[in-house]
Design an enzyme around this catalytic site. Structure first.
Site, PDB file in Angstrom:
ATOM      1  N   TYR A  32     -12.056  12.470   0.073  1.00 36.81           N
ATOM      2  CA  TYR A  32     -10.613  12.535  -0.169  1.00 36.81           C
ATOM      3  C   TYR A  32     -10.282  12.867  -1.628  1.00 36.81           C
ATOM      4  O   TYR A  32      -9.190  12.549  -2.101  1.00 36.81           O
ATOM      5  CB  TYR A  32      -9.950  11.214   0.240  1.00 36.81           C
ATOM      6  CG  TYR A  32      -9.773  11.074   1.744  1.00 36.81           C
ATOM      7  CD1 TYR A  32      -9.075  12.039   2.476  1.00 36.81           C
ATOM      8  CD2 TYR A  32     -10.280   9.979   2.431  1.00 36.81           C
ATOM      9  CE1 TYR A  32      -8.907  11.908   3.845  1.00 36.81           C
ATOM     10  CE2 TYR A  32     -10.110   9.842   3.809  1.00 36.81           C
ATOM     11  CZ  TYR A  32      -9.412  10.814   4.507  1.00 36.81           C
ATOM     12  OH  TYR A  32      -9.231  10.685   5.868  1.00 36.81           O
ATOM     13  N   ARG A  83      -2.354  12.352  17.308  1.00 36.96           N
ATOM     14  CA  ARG A  83      -1.578  11.409  16.478  1.00 36.96           C
ATOM     15  C   ARG A  83      -0.231  11.080  17.119  1.00 36.96           C
ATOM     16  O   ARG A  83       0.257   9.952  17.017  1.00 36.96           O
ATOM     17  CB  ARG A  83      -1.389  12.001  15.084  1.00 36.96           C
ATOM     18  CG  ARG A  83      -2.687  11.974  14.250  1.00 36.96           C
ATOM     19  CD  ARG A  83      -2.570  12.907  13.071  1.00 36.96           C
ATOM     20  NE  ARG A  83      -3.646  12.731  12.086  1.00 36.96           N
ATOM     21  CZ  ARG A  83      -3.858  13.573  11.079  1.00 36.96           C
ATOM     22  NH1 ARG A  83      -3.086  14.633  10.926  1.00 36.96           N
ATOM     23  NH2 ARG A  83      -4.839  13.355  10.216  1.00 36.96           N
ATOM     24  N   THR A 136       0.300  14.999   9.981  1.00 35.40           N
ATOM     25  CA  THR A 136      -0.326  13.874   9.272  1.00 35.40           C
ATOM     26  C   THR A 136       0.394  12.558   9.567  1.00 35.40           C
ATOM     27  O   THR A 136      -0.253  11.532   9.808  1.00 35.40           O
ATOM     28  CB  THR A 136      -0.312  14.154   7.757  1.00 35.40           C
ATOM     29  OG1 THR A 136      -0.988  15.389   7.517  1.00 35.40           O
ATOM     30  CG2 THR A 136      -0.981  13.036   6.982  1.00 35.40           C
ATOM     31  N   ARG A 168      -6.567  21.047  14.221  1.00 37.59           N
ATOM     32  CA  ARG A 168      -5.395  20.543  13.482  1.00 37.59           C
ATOM     33  C   ARG A 168      -4.180  20.469  14.411  1.00 37.59           C
ATOM     34  O   ARG A 168      -3.405  19.516  14.358  1.00 37.59           O
ATOM     35  CB  ARG A 168      -5.091  21.448  12.276  1.00 37.59           C
ATOM     36  CG  ARG A 168      -6.139  21.418  11.176  1.00 37.59           C
ATOM     37  CD  ARG A 168      -6.116  20.148  10.365  1.00 37.59           C
ATOM     38  NE  ARG A 168      -4.914  19.993   9.562  1.00 37.59           N
ATOM     39  CZ  ARG A 168      -4.777  19.048   8.616  1.00 37.59           C
ATOM     40  NH1 ARG A 168      -5.758  18.195   8.360  1.00 37.59           N
ATOM     41  NH2 ARG A 168      -3.662  18.933   7.944  1.00 37.59           N
ATOM     42  N   PHE A 181      -1.226   6.610  -2.617  1.00 32.43           N
ATOM     43  CA  PHE A 181      -1.881   6.070  -1.425  1.00 32.43           C
ATOM     44  C   PHE A 181      -3.404   6.142  -1.494  1.00 32.43           C
ATOM     45  O   PHE A 181      -4.087   5.695  -0.569  1.00 32.43           O
ATOM     46  CB  PHE A 181      -1.371   6.774  -0.160  1.00 32.43           C
ATOM     47  CG  PHE A 181      -1.638   8.258  -0.100  1.00 32.43           C
ATOM     48  CD1 PHE A 181      -2.853   8.757   0.331  1.00 32.43           C
ATOM     49  CD2 PHE A 181      -0.649   9.164  -0.492  1.00 32.43           C
ATOM     50  CE1 PHE A 181      -3.094  10.130   0.392  1.00 32.43           C
ATOM     51  CE2 PHE A 181      -0.886  10.546  -0.439  1.00 32.43           C
ATOM     52  CZ  PHE A 181      -2.114  11.023   0.000  1.00 32.43           C
ATOM     53  N   GLU A 183     -16.770  19.697   4.059  1.00 27.97           N
ATOM     54  CA  GLU A 183     -16.856  18.408   4.744  1.00 27.97           C
ATOM     55  C   GLU A 183     -18.087  18.325   5.653  1.00 27.97           C
ATOM     56  O   GLU A 183     -18.746  17.284   5.705  1.00 27.97           O
ATOM     57  CB  GLU A 183     -15.558  18.160   5.527  1.00 27.97           C
ATOM     58  CG  GLU A 183     -14.377  17.962   4.569  1.00 27.97           C
ATOM     59  CD  GLU A 183     -13.014  17.947   5.249  1.00 27.97           C
ATOM     60  OE1 GLU A 183     -12.946  18.102   6.493  1.00 27.97           O
ATOM     61  OE2 GLU A 183     -12.009  17.780   4.535  1.00 27.97           O
TER      62      GLU A 183
HETATM   63  P1  IDP Z   1      -4.399  15.183   6.832  1.00 27.44           P
HETATM   64  O1  IDP Z   1      -5.272  14.014   7.234  1.00 27.44           O
HETATM   65  O2  IDP Z   1      -3.440  15.536   7.908  1.00 27.44           O
HETATM   66  O3  IDP Z   1      -5.184  16.360   6.330  1.00 27.44           O
HETATM   67  P2  IDP Z   1      -3.717  14.653   4.054  1.00 27.44           P
HETATM   68  O4  IDP Z   1      -2.425  15.038   3.404  1.00 27.44           O
HETATM   69  O5  IDP Z   1      -4.938  15.420   3.682  1.00 27.44           O
HETATM   70  O6  IDP Z   1      -3.481  14.668   5.636  1.00 27.44           O
HETATM   71  O7  IDP Z   1      -3.944  13.107   3.743  1.00 27.44           O
HETATM   72  C1  IDP Z   1      -5.192  12.503   4.027  1.00 27.44           C
HETATM   73  C2  IDP Z   1      -4.954  11.170   4.667  1.00 27.44           C
HETATM   74  O8  IDP Z   1      -4.332  10.313   3.723  1.00 27.44           O
HETATM   75  C3  IDP Z   1      -3.985  11.182   5.857  1.00 27.44           C
HETATM   76  O9  IDP Z   1      -4.614  11.511   7.078  1.00 27.44           O
HETATM   77  C4  IDP Z   1      -3.466   9.779   5.850  1.00 27.44           C
HETATM   78  O10 IDP Z   1      -4.384   8.897   6.497  1.00 27.44           O
HETATM   79  C5  IDP Z   1      -3.431   9.454   4.370  1.00 27.44           C
HETATM   80  N1  IDP Z   1      -2.102   9.676   3.809  1.00 27.44           N
HETATM   81  C6  IDP Z   1      -1.534  10.861   3.509  1.00 27.44           C
HETATM   82  N2  IDP Z   1      -0.302  10.707   3.005  1.00 27.44           N
HETATM   83  C7  IDP Z   1      -0.091   9.378   2.993  1.00 27.44           C
HETATM   84  C8  IDP Z   1       1.021   8.572   2.585  1.00 27.44           C
HETATM   85  O11 IDP Z   1       2.053   9.056   2.135  1.00 27.44           O
HETATM   86  N3  IDP Z   1       0.852   7.212   2.714  1.00 27.44           N
HETATM   87  C9  IDP Z   1      -0.285   6.654   3.216  1.00 27.44           C
HETATM   88  N4  IDP Z   1      -1.331   7.380   3.612  1.00 27.44           N
HETATM   89  C10 IDP Z   1      -1.238   8.720   3.510  1.00 27.44           C
HETATM   90 MG    MG Z   2      -6.273  16.641   4.618  1.00 28.22          MG
END
Ligand code: IDP
Ligand code: MG
Length: 150
Positions: A50, A103, A92, A86, A58, A127
């Site tokens: 990450y 989701r 997300t 996706r 977060f 990854e």
């Molecule tokens: P993704 O998993 O859809 O690619 P990303 O923006 O890459 O989304 O974020 C990675 C992970 O971080 C998300 O799947 C989620 O679990 C967590 N996450 C993202 N944004 C937030 C937030 O605003 N609050 C809490 N957790 C978040």
């Molecule tokens: Mg992501």
């Protein structure tokens, strides 16, 4: 074009007994499983995985969560599988994920959104290499492919 993507069942979904449900969606669609393992992610690996989110509010909570229990890491193979996975996962934030997506069906909160999937070919390559070594990526023939691809 045949692609490979990285998909991971997150600790919340393992605890909730959704591993089979999530694998079944990819299997039933016709994608081919190329690698799979269950393990608890070391903190350092989670921070690398990450890394793009380092510094965001977060980030620490995300690393705490993703290392809090076992995950099921997988590689799925097939035509356009990176973008398709996706789409199958949904947005997300599960509140914004369409009904019928993984989701949108199983999630409520963004910090407990059930599943991870690579967001681009570059992310998929990075990854897959982070989670699996070459020997763990299994190459095999499926007679089924004739009925999936024209
Ligand atoms: P993704 O998993 O859809 O690619 P990303 O923006 O890459 O989304 O974020 C990675 C992970 O971080 C998300 O799947 C989620 O679990 C967590 N996450 C993202 N944004 C937030 C937030 O605003 N609050 C809490 N957790 C978040
Ligand atoms: Mg992501």
């Amino acid at each position: 074009m045949l692609e490979r993507t990285f998909v991971m069942v997150k600790p919340d979904a393992v605890q909730r007994g959704l591993v089979g449900e999530i694998i079944a969606r990819f299997e039933k669609r016709g994608y081919k499983l190329a690698a799979l393992k269950m393990f608890v992610m070391p903190r350092e690996m989670a921070e690398t995985h990450y890394g793009e989110h380092k510094g965001k509010p977060f980030f620490e909570g995300l690393v705490d969560f993703i290392t809090s229990g076992p995950v099921v890491a997988m590689v799925w193979e097939g035509k356009n599988v990176i973008a398709a996975a996706r789409e199958m996962m949904g947005a997300t934030d599960p509140q914004k994920a369409l009904p019928g997506t993984i989701r949108g069906t199983f999630g409520i909160d963004v910090g407990r959104n059930v599943v991870h999937g690579s967001d681009s070919p570059a992310s998929a390559a990075r990854e897959i290499a982070l989670f699996f070594n070459e020997a763990e990526l299994v190459d095999y023939d499926r007679l089924l492919d004739h009925w999936l691809y024209e």
